[in-house]
Design a protein around this motif. Structure first.
Motif, mmCIF file in Angstrom:
data_model
loop_
_atom_site.group_PDB
_atom_site.id
_atom_site.type_symbol
_atom_site.label_atom_id
_atom_site.label_comp_id
_atom_site.label_asym_id
_atom_site.label_seq_id
_atom_site.Cartn_x
_atom_site.Cartn_y
_atom_site.Cartn_z
ATOM 1 N N LYS A 497 0.850 -1.185 0.000
ATOM 2 C CA LYS A 497 0.000 0.000 0.000
ATOM 3 C C LYS A 497 0.883 1.231 0.000
ATOM 4 O O LYS A 497 1.873 1.318 0.730
ATOM 5 C CB LYS A 497 -0.919 0.005 1.227
ATOM 6 C CG LYS A 497 -1.943 1.134 1.203
ATOM 7 C CD LYS A 497 -2.890 1.058 2.383
ATOM 8 C CE LYS A 497 -2.279 1.625 3.631
ATOM 9 N NZ LYS A 497 -3.275 1.840 4.708
ATOM 10 N N ASP A 499 0.674 5.062 0.786
ATOM 11 C CA ASP A 499 -0.137 6.092 1.429
ATOM 12 C C ASP A 499 0.157 7.448 0.795
ATOM 13 O O ASP A 499 1.313 7.831 0.602
ATOM 14 C CB ASP A 499 0.194 6.135 2.929
ATOM 15 C CG ASP A 499 -0.799 6.984 3.710
ATOM 16 O OD1 ASP A 499 -1.998 6.932 3.397
ATOM 17 O OD2 ASP A 499 -0.359 7.708 4.627
ATOM 18 N N GLN A 501 -0.099 11.361 1.234
ATOM 19 C CA GLN A 501 -0.253 12.406 2.235
ATOM 20 C C GLN A 501 -0.055 13.770 1.584
ATOM 21 O O GLN A 501 0.869 13.955 0.792
ATOM 22 C CB GLN A 501 0.758 12.228 3.362
ATOM 23 C CG GLN A 501 0.685 10.884 4.070
ATOM 24 C CD GLN A 501 1.779 10.707 5.109
ATOM 25 O OE1 GLN A 501 2.503 11.648 5.429
ATOM 26 N NE2 GLN A 501 1.911 9.501 5.630
ATOM 27 N N SER A 506 -2.902 12.314 5.770
ATOM 28 C CA SER A 506 -3.176 11.165 4.900
ATOM 29 C C SER A 506 -4.505 11.399 4.197
ATOM 30 O O SER A 506 -5.553 11.524 4.845
ATOM 31 C CB SER A 506 -3.221 9.868 5.714
ATOM 32 O OG SER A 506 -1.947 9.546 6.221
ATOM 33 N N SER A 508 -5.369 9.679 0.916
ATOM 34 C CA SER A 508 -5.821 8.532 0.135
ATOM 35 C C SER A 508 -4.707 7.500 0.135
ATOM 36 O O SER A 508 -3.673 7.669 0.806
ATOM 37 C CB SER A 508 -6.180 8.951 -1.302
ATOM 38 O OG SER A 508 -6.834 7.894 -1.988
ATOM 39 N N PHE A 509 -4.878 6.425 -0.626
ATOM 40 C CA PHE A 509 -3.837 5.403 -0.718
ATOM 41 C C PHE A 509 -4.018 4.604 -2.007
ATOM 42 O O PHE A 509 -5.113 4.539 -2.584
ATOM 43 C CB PHE A 509 -3.882 4.455 0.486
ATOM 44 C CG PHE A 509 -5.161 3.669 0.595
ATOM 45 C CD1 PHE A 509 -5.280 2.403 0.010
ATOM 46 C CD2 PHE A 509 -6.257 4.185 1.269
ATOM 47 C CE1 PHE A 509 -6.465 1.692 0.104
ATOM 48 C CE2 PHE A 509 -7.450 3.474 1.361
ATOM 49 C CZ PHE A 509 -7.547 2.225 0.781
ATOM 50 N N LYS A 511 -3.733 0.883 -3.387
ATOM 51 C CA LYS A 511 -3.630 -0.533 -3.049
ATOM 52 C C LYS A 511 -2.891 -1.224 -4.185
ATOM 53 O O LYS A 511 -3.321 -1.184 -5.342
ATOM 54 C CB LYS A 511 -5.011 -1.149 -2.873
ATOM 55 C CG LYS A 511 -5.002 -2.600 -2.393
ATOM 56 C CD LYS A 511 -6.401 -3.178 -2.353
ATOM 57 C CE LYS A 511 -7.250 -2.470 -1.323
ATOM 58 N NZ LYS A 511 -8.609 -3.091 -1.213
ATOM 59 N N ALA A 526 -5.095 5.885 -6.793
ATOM 60 C CA ALA A 526 -5.435 6.074 -5.382
ATOM 61 C C ALA A 526 -6.933 5.869 -5.212
ATOM 62 O O ALA A 526 -7.715 6.102 -6.138
ATOM 63 C CB ALA A 526 -5.027 7.466 -4.925
ATOM 64 N N LYS A 542 4.204 7.205 1.405
ATOM 65 C CA LYS A 542 4.761 6.241 2.364
ATOM 66 C C LYS A 542 4.354 4.837 1.936
ATOM 67 O O LYS A 542 3.169 4.546 1.774
ATOM 68 C CB LYS A 542 4.248 6.523 3.770
ATOM 69 C CG LYS A 542 4.783 5.551 4.821
ATOM 70 C CD LYS A 542 4.273 5.893 6.218
ATOM 71 C CE LYS A 542 4.832 4.933 7.262
ATOM 72 N NZ LYS A 542 4.351 5.258 8.631
ATOM 73 N N LYS A 544 4.077 0.742 2.426
ATOM 74 C CA LYS A 544 4.009 -0.376 3.376
ATOM 75 C C LYS A 544 3.981 -1.661 2.561
ATOM 76 O O LYS A 544 3.074 -1.893 1.757
ATOM 77 C CB LYS A 544 2.765 -0.283 4.250
ATOM 78 C CG LYS A 544 2.746 0.898 5.196
ATOM 79 C CD LYS A 544 3.850 0.796 6.249
ATOM 80 C CE LYS A 544 3.610 -0.373 7.198
ATOM 81 N NZ LYS A 544 4.686 -0.441 8.239
#
Length: 588
Positions: A497, A499, A501, A506, A508-509, A511, A526, A542, A544
């Motif tokens: 994911k 992120d 910002q 933050s 949205s993100f 996937k 996003a 960011k 993950k």
């Protein structure tokens, strides 16, 4: 191997223009845009082969003297160009009753039929001694680009000569139906089967979808005057394949594009992408509303987006503005025009005029790419450097003439042919290597090649590890909702994911799903649009997950627009991506 196959496909698709780039300063200028056949006529040579009068079209013509230049190692003329020249002459005869053009089209079609083998397939090039090049990679007997273009020319020629010269039309019919048998052999082997490419279901019976759009055009032209069952059968099969190799939406890549190569669901190139042109034409002839809607979708989603962004060479998935050529612009023009004819919606006629305004100077180089005084269509421009290739080969001249023939025949399109862009509010691409490191150890990597095998990097890429954070200042010129997406590699067995910002919050993100087969470069959205006020913002990303290869980030207004000027009027094309609609406003 994939890279080699794709390179070969690009070479086979059209006769490449030799480079003669220069800045646009000193470009020719002409306000009016008549269809001038002078340069095309100059490129032609009358020949006699086996006692038959024919016409060949020399491939290249280089500035400043514009003499004929042959294609080294290939030959002096090819079906690819002569077939399209025949279409231009047929159009001129139908529109203006020019009997000289009818005679030229006949001689061109004689050459096309001469290049047909006994099994219905075609060779492409002839050598200087007018012998057929039977073993060159861009000439060998096959049912490829040149055969599909031959079908287009013969199909349209049959309709014209059925009235003008029935005896000659009978010869065209025999050759056309023989070609149709070769087409059937090509598509029947895998008809109804599919292959899976990166999770996309790709029809397996077409191969070169862009090339086969030419065959569908020829089938539609023939069927319109003589509705034979065998021709309809081919139309149904080819049309189905072109229709199904289309993905995306207003907001999802590739934005309703009909893709051209069965090896990639990510790559779209402008040249040769006549699928909407062919589907709208064939759909209108057969009453296949689904095909018309398919063409309408690409016109509404991708093609109109290009009117706002300005012309491109390709998207793979990043849009590239270098190497813009007449062949790509004409495909947009013809697609819009044929959708107009199928739907009667005037906005598509307006779109066709705006697309063709590239030829009159409405382009990234501000260069007139068709000189009405000489009839030359110039070989291309680089939208990044502003340089223009002032050579004027057969393909560029023919494609420019085709576009003008179409636009001049549609009054609502012709009114916008001289349009010039005043303003654009559209997507901005932020390269990943331009971000600064905030946390972790992101690594900037220069790929060995920009070509991945089925897509292209736009530059360097950044390798992000778990919890890495990068930052970049971005500026937006108008307050509103924006859509964020990332050109990134989906890796097999790896998820994550990213992120998004903005100004420390933050918003949205993205996937990032694992690839179902091999790694591939694509565009990931996003999840939510983000409101940005006009001005400068800090964008942080960011990650993950285990690893992510990021090429760039696209910041796309949810409502984009371009404003054009023509005469004393302004024309605004506005596209609301979230609502899925376009709007054209004309003001005095």
């Amino acid at each position: 191997m994939k890279g080699f196959k794709m390179l070969l496909a690009f070479v086979v698709a059209f006769c490449l223009a030799s480079p003669a780039y220069a800045h646009a300063a000193g470009k020719p200028s002409e306000e009016k845009t008549p269809v001038n056949l002078e340069h095309l006529n100059f490129l032609n040579e009358d020949v006699t082969i086996d006692g038959v009068d024919m016409l060949i079209t020399h491939i290249y013509s280089e500035a400043p003297d514009y003499k004929w230049v042959d294609a080294s190692g290939e030959g002096i003329a090819c079906v690819d160009d002569v077939a399209r020249a025949a279409v231009v002459y047929l159009n001129d005869y139908e529109q203006n009753g020019n009997k000289k053009s009818l005679d030229n089209s006949k001689k061109a079609l004689n050459f096309v039929m001469h290049m047909q083998a006994d099994d219905g397939e075609f060779y492409n090039f002839v050598n200087k001694d007018l012998s057929i090049n039977t073993d060159g990679p861009t000439s060998k007997k096959s049912f490829d680009w040149w055969a599909a273009r031959a079908m287009w020319a013969m199909g349209q020629g049959y309709g014209v000569f059925k009235k003008a010269n029935p005896a000659y039309a009978a010869k065209l019919k025999d050759s056309f139906l023989l070609a149709n048998k070769a087409l059937q052999k090509k598509i029947n082997e895998n008809y109804g089967e599919y292959k899976n490419v990166h999770g996309y279901r790709v029809p397996a019976w077409i191969g070169g979808f862009d090339a086969m759009s030419n065959a569908l055009l020829g089938l539609a032209e023939f069927y319109e005057v003589e509705p034979l069952a065998s021709v309809k059968n081919s139309m149904k099969k080819v049309g189905r394949g072109l229709d199904e190799f289309q993905y995306g939406s207003y907001t999802q890549y590739p934005y309703g594009a009909h893709l051209g190569w069965d090896g990639s669901p990510t790559l779209w190139h402008a040249w040769g992408s006549g699928q909407s042109f062919a589907l709208a034409k064939a759909g209108r002839v057969l009453g296949e509303k689904k095909w018309v809607k398919s063409a309408q979708q690409e016109a509404d989603q991708l093609f109109s987006h290009l009117l706002v962004t300005g012309m491109i060479k390709e998207m793979a998935p990043t849009m590239a503005k270098d190497e813009q050529i007449a062949y790509g612009v004409n495909m947009l023009t013809q697609g819009f025009a044929e959708v107009f004819k199928a739907t009667k919606d005037p906005k598509y006629a307006q779109y066709a005029g705006l697309a063709a305004s590239w030829f009159t100077g409405n382009n990234d180089a501000n260069a007139v790419m068709y000189d009405a005084k000489t009839g030359r269509g110039y070989d291309g421009l680089n939208g990044v450097t502003g340089k223009v290739n002032w050579n004027s080969g057969a393909e560029s001249t023919i494609e420019a003439l085709m576009a003008l023939q179409t636009v001049n025949s549609i009054p609502k399109a012709e009114k916008l042919l001289q349009a010039k862009t005043l303003k654009r509010h559209t997507a901005v691409v932020v390269e990943a290597e331009d971000f600064d490191t905030v946390l972790g150890k992101p690594e900037t990597v220069a790929p060995e090649s920009s070509w991945t095998g089925d897509a292209s990097y736009s530059g360097k890429i950044v390798r992000l590890g778990d919890s890495d954070v990068i930052s970049k200042k971005i500026s937006v010129d108008k307050s509103g909702l924006y859509l964020f997406s990332g050109a990134l590699v989906r890796e097999a067995g790896s998820a994550g994911k990213l992120d998004v910002q903005v100004d420390g919050r933050s918003m949205s993100f993205m996937k990032i799903l694992p690839s179902p087969d091999t790694d591939f470069l694509t565009l990931a959205n996003a999840e939510h649009p983000v409101y940005l006020s006009k001005g400068v913002h800090e964008l942080k990303l960011k990650f993950k997950g285990e690893e992510l290869l990021l090429d760039n980030v696209v910041v796309q207004p949810a409502v984009e627009y371009a404003v054009f000027k023509t005469g004393g009027k302004t024309v605004k094309l506005e596209r609301d991506l979230l609502k899925g609609r376009n709007f054209v406003e004309i003001k005095e």
